[in-house]
Design a protein around this motif. Structure first.
Motif, PDB file in Angstrom:
ATOM      1  N   ASN A 171       0.814  -1.218   0.000  1.00  0.00           N
ATOM      2  CA  ASN A 171       0.000   0.000   0.000  1.00  0.00           C
ATOM      3  C   ASN A 171       0.849   1.270   0.000  1.00  0.00           C
ATOM      4  O   ASN A 171       2.080   1.225  -0.053  1.00  0.00           O
ATOM      5  N   GLU A 172       0.156   2.412   0.105  1.00  0.00           N
ATOM      6  CA  GLU A 172       0.797   3.717  -0.067  1.00  0.00           C
ATOM      7  C   GLU A 172       1.792   4.074   1.027  1.00  0.00           C
ATOM      8  O   GLU A 172       2.556   5.044   0.883  1.00  0.00           O
ATOM      9  N   ASN A 173       1.806   3.329   2.137  1.00  0.00           N
ATOM     10  CA  ASN A 173       2.794   3.580   3.194  1.00  0.00           C
ATOM     11  C   ASN A 173       4.201   3.196   2.761  1.00  0.00           C
ATOM     12  O   ASN A 173       5.182   3.596   3.402  1.00  0.00           O
ATOM     13  N   HIS A 174       4.298   2.408   1.701  1.00  0.00           N
ATOM     14  CA  HIS A 174       5.578   1.803   1.325  1.00  0.00           C
ATOM     15  C   HIS A 174       6.257   2.537   0.176  1.00  0.00           C
ATOM     16  O   HIS A 174       5.613   2.919  -0.815  1.00  0.00           O
ATOM     17  N   GLY A 175       7.552   2.682   0.295  1.00  0.00           N
ATOM     18  CA  GLY A 175       8.342   3.260  -0.786  1.00  0.00           C
ATOM     19  C   GLY A 175       8.280   2.415  -2.047  1.00  0.00           C
ATOM     20  O   GLY A 175       8.428   2.938  -3.159  1.00  0.00           O
ATOM     21  N   GLY A 193      -9.424  -1.891  -8.500  1.00  0.00           N
ATOM     22  CA  GLY A 193      -9.596  -3.181  -7.850  1.00  0.00           C
ATOM     23  C   GLY A 193      -8.326  -3.838  -7.379  1.00  0.00           C
ATOM     24  O   GLY A 193      -8.360  -4.951  -6.826  1.00  0.00           O
ATOM     25  N   ILE A 194      -7.182  -3.187  -7.561  1.00  0.00           N
ATOM     26  CA  ILE A 194      -5.929  -3.779  -7.082  1.00  0.00           C
ATOM     27  C   ILE A 194      -5.985  -3.904  -5.562  1.00  0.00           C
ATOM     28  O   ILE A 194      -6.471  -3.025  -4.854  1.00  0.00           O
ATOM     29  N   ASN A 195      -5.515  -5.015  -5.051  1.00  0.00           N
ATOM     30  CA  ASN A 195      -5.532  -5.303  -3.617  1.00  0.00           C
ATOM     31  C   ASN A 195      -4.191  -4.880  -3.023  1.00  0.00           C
ATOM     32  O   ASN A 195      -3.171  -5.530  -3.245  1.00  0.00           O
ATOM     33  N   LEU A 196      -4.180  -3.770  -2.278  1.00  0.00           N
ATOM     34  CA  LEU A 196      -2.957  -3.231  -1.690  1.00  0.00           C
ATOM     35  C   LEU A 196      -2.920  -3.557  -0.204  1.00  0.00           C
ATOM     36  O   LEU A 196      -3.912  -3.367   0.504  1.00  0.00           O
ATOM     37  N   GLN A 197      -1.777  -4.030   0.262  1.00  0.00           N
ATOM     38  CA  GLN A 197      -1.652  -4.506   1.639  1.00  0.00           C
ATOM     39  C   GLN A 197      -0.488  -3.829   2.368  1.00  0.00           C
ATOM     40  O   GLN A 197       0.506  -3.428   1.746  1.00  0.00           O
ATOM     41  N   GLN A 198      -0.593  -3.749   3.688  1.00  0.00           N
ATOM     42  CA  GLN A 198       0.480  -3.215   4.523  1.00  0.00           C
ATOM     43  C   GLN A 198       1.593  -4.235   4.729  1.00  0.00           C
ATOM     44  O   GLN A 198       2.769  -3.905   4.696  1.00  0.00           O
ATOM     45  N   GLU A 199       1.211  -5.493   4.947  1.00  0.00           N
ATOM     46  CA  GLU A 199       2.193  -6.532   5.282  1.00  0.00           C
ATOM     47  C   GLU A 199       2.577  -7.354   4.058  1.00  0.00           C
ATOM     48  O   GLU A 199       1.705  -7.859   3.335  1.00  0.00           O
ATOM     49  N   TYR A 200       3.868  -7.520   3.858  1.00  0.00           N
ATOM     50  CA  TYR A 200       4.341  -8.315   2.728  1.00  0.00           C
ATOM     51  C   TYR A 200       3.994  -9.789   2.895  1.00  0.00           C
ATOM     52  O   TYR A 200       3.750 -10.494   1.914  1.00  0.00           O
ATOM     53  N   ASP A 205       0.885 -14.600   0.971  1.00  0.00           N
ATOM     54  CA  ASP A 205      -0.202 -15.546   1.231  1.00  0.00           C
ATOM     55  C   ASP A 205      -1.314 -15.415   0.189  1.00  0.00           C
ATOM     56  O   ASP A 205      -1.831 -16.423  -0.311  1.00  0.00           O
ATOM     57  N   LEU A 206      -1.671 -14.177  -0.160  1.00  0.00           N
ATOM     58  CA  LEU A 206      -2.746 -13.952  -1.126  1.00  0.00           C
ATOM     59  C   LEU A 206      -2.384 -14.492  -2.509  1.00  0.00           C
ATOM     60  O   LEU A 206      -3.209 -15.121  -3.178  1.00  0.00           O
TER      61      LEU A 206
END
Length: 317
Positions: A171-175, A193-200, A205-206
Motif C-alpha cells: 500500500n501507499e505507506n511503502h516506498g 480493484g488492485i488489492n494493496l496490503q500493509q504486510e508483505y 499468502d494472497l
C-alpha cells in the motif's frame, strides 16, 4: 594489627571499585556502550536492517538494544521527522522527498542519507501460473495501469487464458508502492480493484492462494518465498531477464526495475547518543555481507567505505 587490617580493607575496596569500573567499560565484545537505537520505516529494508541489528547486539554491543520496526517508508518518515523523541533511523526504499527535507529543516534535524544496498522490483505469480513466466516491460505496465484496460489474461497476450487478472501490491505507506507508481508506471493511475496490503507476508499468502494473481514487491521477499511463488522474467528489449543478485544492478540487465535502498540517520541523535553512531558505522561496514544474505544486491565496497569515512568524521565534531 588493627592498622594493617584497616589498610588491607581499604585497598581491597579500592581494588573492587577499579575492577567493577573496568568491567562496566568492556562487555567482552570490544565495547561498553548501552542504551537503545530506534529504527523504523521500509518493510523492504526491514530484513536487512534486522540482520544488522541482531549481529550487532550479539557480536558487538550486548548492552545496546536495537529496535527495528516496519511501518513503511512514508509512515516511518512521520515518526522520524518530529520535534523531539523521533526515531534514530528511517529505512527507505525510495529517496527522501523534498517536502520531507523541508520538514527536517524546519525542525532543525540534520539528515544523513546512507545508501545500503540495491533491490529489484520483482513481479511474482502463483506457482500454478504456467503462462506468464515471461512478460515484456510494457505488458507489466499494462497489467497494473488503469488506462490499458487489461481485465483478463487473454487481454495481455494471445494464448493467455480468458481468466480475470488479480493484481496485488504494497500500500501507499511503502516506498515500493511509490517507486512502482512513479518510476515504472510513470505516475499512471493503478488499475481499479488492485488489492494493496500493509504486510508483505499477507501479499505472499494472497498470491499463493490465487492462481490468477500477480503482484509486485522487493526481491528479498521473493527470495525467501521461492517455494511458494514464481518470479516473472522481464523482457526490457533484449530478451527475458530473471531477477537475481547478479542481474539487479543500476547498470545491469535488470536496471529498469532496480532501485537503491537507504537508511536515513538523524545526525543530532548520532552525536548525542554514542550507541547510535556506533551502530551506524557498524551497519555500513557490514552492509555488503548482510545484503547478500537477505536478498539484496550489495553496493561496491568503496561506495560503502565513503559512508563509513563520513560517519567516522562525526566522532570528531
Amino acid at each position: 594489627m588493627k592498622v594493617k587490617f584497616k589498610k588491607l580493607f581499604v585497598l581491597s575496596i579500592l581494588l573492587f571499585v577499579l575492577v567493577a569500573c573496568g568491567g562496566g567499560n568492556d562487555n567482552g565484545n570490544g565495547g561498553g556502550l548501552e542504551g537503545s537505537v530506534v529504527i523504523d520505516g521500509s518493510g523492504t529494508v526491514f530484513p536487512l536492517m534486522s540482520k544488522l541489528a541482531e549481529d550487532y547486539m550479539v557480536n558487538e554491543q550486548e548492552n545496546v538494544s536495537v529496535e527495528v520496526s516496519r511501518a513503511g517508508t512514508s509512515a516511518g518518515f512521520k515518526k522520524f521527522l518530529v520535534e523531539s523523541g523521533g526515531t534514530d533511523f528511517n529505512d527507505a526504499s525510495r529517496k527522501i522527498k523534498e517536502e520531507e527535507l523541508a520538514k527536517a529543516e524546519e525542525l532543525g534535524i540534520t539528515v544523513k542519507e546512507l545508501k545500503v544496498a540495491l533491490d529489484g522490483i520483482t513481479i511474482v505469480v502463483n506457482k500454478e501460473n504456467d503462462w506468464a513466466t515471461e512478460l515484456t516491460q510494457q505488458e507489466v505496465i499494462d497489467i497494473f495501469s488503469a488506462s490499458a484496460g487489461k481485465k483478463n489474461w487473454s487481454d495481455v497476450r494471445e494464448g493467455f487464458p480468458n481468466e480475470p487478472i488479480k493484481t496485488y501490491g504494497p500500500n501507499e505507506n511503502h516506498g515500493t508502492y511509490e517507486f512502482f507508481w512513479e518510476t515504472i508506471l510513470k505516475e499512471q493511475d493503478l488499475v481499479g480493484g488492485i488489492n494493496l496490503q500493509q504486510e508483505y507476508s499477507t501479499l505472499v499468502d494472497l498470491v499463493t492462494k490465487d492462481k490468477n494473481a500477480i503482484a509486485f514487491f522487493g526481491y528479498g521477499y521473493y527470495a525467501s518465498n521461492k517455494d511458494k511463488l514464481n518470479a516473472v522474467k522481464i523482457d526490457f528489449g533484449d530478451g527475458p531477464v530473471e531477477p537475481t543478485l547478479d542481474t539487479i544492478k543500476e547498470d545491469g540487465a535488470y536496471a529498469p526495475f532496480t532501485r537503491p535502498v537507504f537508511t536515513y540517520l538523524n545526525e543530532g541523535n548520532a552525536q548525542e547518543k554514542p550507541q547510535v553512531l556506533d551502530f551506524a558505522i557498524y551497519a555500513m561496514k557490514s552492509a555488503e555481507a548482510a545484503a547478500a544474505e537477505t536478498g539484496f544486491a550489495p553496493l561496491p565496497a568503496e561506495e560503502l567505505q565513503t559512508s563509513v569515512d563520513y560517519l567516522e568524521g562525526l566522532k570528531q565534531q
